[in-house]
Design an enzyme around this catalytic site. Structure first.
Site, PDB file in Angstrom:
ATOM      1  N   GLU A 171       0.845  -1.198   0.000  1.00  0.00           N
ATOM      2  CA  GLU A 171       0.000   0.000   0.000  1.00  0.00           C
ATOM      3  C   GLU A 171       0.885   1.254   0.000  1.00  0.00           C
ATOM      4  O   GLU A 171       1.511   1.560   1.013  1.00  0.00           O
ATOM      5  CB  GLU A 171      -0.902   0.020   1.236  1.00  0.00           C
ATOM      6  CG  GLU A 171      -1.809  -1.188   1.359  1.00  0.00           C
ATOM      7  CD  GLU A 171      -2.673  -1.125   2.618  1.00  0.00           C
ATOM      8  OE1 GLU A 171      -2.837  -0.033   3.182  1.00  0.00           O
ATOM      9  OE2 GLU A 171      -3.165  -2.184   3.041  1.00  0.00           O
ATOM     10  N   HIS A 190       3.374   0.991   3.095  1.00  0.00           N
ATOM     11  CA  HIS A 190       3.219  -0.116   4.038  1.00  0.00           C
ATOM     12  C   HIS A 190       3.299  -1.389   3.215  1.00  0.00           C
ATOM     13  O   HIS A 190       2.414  -1.682   2.402  1.00  0.00           O
ATOM     14  CB  HIS A 190       1.904   0.017   4.806  1.00  0.00           C
ATOM     15  CG  HIS A 190       1.837   1.300   5.592  1.00  0.00           C
ATOM     16  ND1 HIS A 190       0.814   2.205   5.473  1.00  0.00           N
ATOM     17  CD2 HIS A 190       2.708   1.839   6.473  1.00  0.00           C
ATOM     18  CE1 HIS A 190       1.048   3.237   6.269  1.00  0.00           C
ATOM     19  NE2 HIS A 190       2.199   3.048   6.872  1.00  0.00           N
TER      20      HIS A 190
HETATM   21 FE   FE2 Z   1      -3.927  -0.978   4.880  1.00  0.00          FE
END
Ligand code: FE2
Length: 454
Positions: free
Chosen positions: A356, A380
């Site tokens: 992400e 992330h």
């Molecule tokens: Fe997430």
């Protein structure tokens, strides 16, 4: 004037009226339509694509965006009627690519939560869009036609007599600062912050700017963006097809030196030519650039309790190899109402089998106010934990659950990918924008567990 003449003159497409933008450029409305547009009446050949002699002495050239034999529902190609065929250019020369790369074989690896402060605008004068591209990360290989890359662009100068095309894949451009005036082979687009555009593999374009500009770019190798399926949502909602705008034809008959820069297998090559590459007088087909204003996104959300997954905010998806698993999604977190009862309303704590990357176009992101800034970003990675910071958790756990506006005056987005993205050395070190204190935002999360109190 016959109906056909009127249709041509007005650049009508499939019976849909041309739409005028605020900036004065004209567009045709719809997603993936069979568009038709011409600058001169009758420039599009009647009844065939490749006549012995094209009207007005034009050359016919097909641009294929899918294999000839791709299924009809996914087949994409456009016929261009141009003053000279694209092949009329001098030999390619390799160019310095700077920090614009598609090679992620020898880069550092880290699973840590990454947050970048806003990326610097160019320090030097005359940095154009292509020169100002810095690759943050990616995965895969353009040669094997599967992968993706995430870039930041910062620029302060127009491309003038320079054009660019990406032989490796499609580009989804998300301006954050400054309007982009984009000339493509199919026509002109004006793309401002809170709008996005997609310029597909092989399409030549140049970007003009009026000052310092910055934004994000998602590059995909091997497939094209489509609208997500709506399932039980029904026939309408999310990004509606009619809000996508494709430029009408525009050409210039200019005989001065131009240079066309290509990204091919991750490297840059330039080829000079003695005329403008933007000499397409007419075109028809379904392989053409488009733009979309994020304010038109029709938001679906939970109205009773709990969270829907952020996939409900998907604007565009580029399908991957597994059914239902995107190579990349483009997801936004738009202004909306939050009304859920007995619910922790911010994003939930999360570990994901997808990568992400988030960016912020303007305003504050709800889960981390103040620290995540417009023009910065976060990544992330696969299975790396993330979620609201301590302040957000405490505030939302105790807030009165009245209907509230969420994300007003803000627009964040996510590039989500099923690939395990690698960050470049530029992203981790050279840019000097990594926020080394990011991990600390979760350290004040209190222990609230009490086995004696439910
Ligand atoms: Fe997430």
């Amino acid at each position: 004037m016959s109906l056909l003449d009127r249709k041509r003159r007005q650049n009508l497409s499939d019976g849909l009226p041309a739409k005028k933008s605020e900036g004065g450029y004209e567009y045709m409305s719809g997603f993936g339509n069979e568009f038709a547009s011409e600058c001169l009446p009758g420039a599009l050949p009647e009844g065939q694509n490749n006549p012995q002699r094209c009207p007005y002495g034009l050359y016919a050239e097909q641009l294929s965006g899918t294999a000839f034999t791709a299924p009809r529902e996914t087949n994409q190609r456009t016929w261009l009627y141009r003053i000279r065929p694209s092949v009329k250019h001098y030999p390619y020369q390799e160019e310095e690519a700077g920090h614009f790369t598609s090679d992620f074989k020898d880069v550092p690896v880290t699973p840590k939560q990454l947050r970048w402060k806003p990326f610097d605008l160019p320090a030097a004068d005359r940095v154009d869009f292509v020169k100002g591209i810095h690759t943050l990360g990616g995965a895969g290989d353009p040669c094997t036609r599967y992968g993706a890359a995430i870039h930041i662009y910062t620029c302060n100068s127009s491309m003038a007599n320079k054009a660019f095309y990406n032989a490796d894949g499609d580009l989804l451009i998300v301006p954050q600062l400054g309007t982009l005036f984009i000339t493509t082979e199919m026509g002109k687009m004006e793309v401002s912050p809170n709008e996005i555009c997609v310029i597909q593999q092989g399409i030549r374009f140049k970007v003009d700017v009026t000052g310092a500009s910055r934004g994000y770019m998602l590059e995909v190798w091997g497939n094209h963006f489509i609208l997500p399926n709506l399932g039980p949502i029904g026939a309408n909602g999310l990004a509606n097809p009619r809000d996508f705008l494709t430029p009408v034809s525009h050409y210039e008959d200019v005989e001065t030196e131009h240079v066309v820069v290509a990204k091919f297998q991750g490297k840059l090559f330039s080829a000079k030519q003695d005329h403008s590459p933007f000499d397409v007088v007419a075109w028809h087909g379904n392989y053409a650039p488009y733009k979309y204003n994020l304010k038109n996104f029709m938001v679906i959300n939970a109205t009773a309790f709990d969270h829907a997954d952020p996939s409900i905010f998907t604007v565009l998806t580029c399908p991957g190899q597994l059914e239902g698993t995107a190579l990349c999604d483009f997801v936004i977190f738009p202004p909306r109402w939050a009304v859920q009862d007995h619910t922790f309303r911010p994003p939930y704590y999360h570990r994901n089998c997808m990568s992400e990357f988030m960016g912020l176009i303007y305003g504050n992101y709800e889960a981390k106010e103040g620290e995540f800034q417009p023009g910065g970003g976060s990544l992330h990675s696969i299975m790396t934990p993330h979620g609201p910071d301590a302040n957000c958790f405490t505030g939302a756990s105790n807030a009165a659950l009245n209907p509230v506006r969420v994300a007003d005056n803000t627009q964040s987005f996510m590039f989500e990918s099923s690939l395990s993205l690698k960050s470049t050395t530029w992203a981790l070190k050279t840019c000097e924008k990594v926020d080394d204190d990011y991990w600390k935002c979760w350290q004040n999360l209190p222990k609230l567990f009490n086995p004696n109190q439910k």
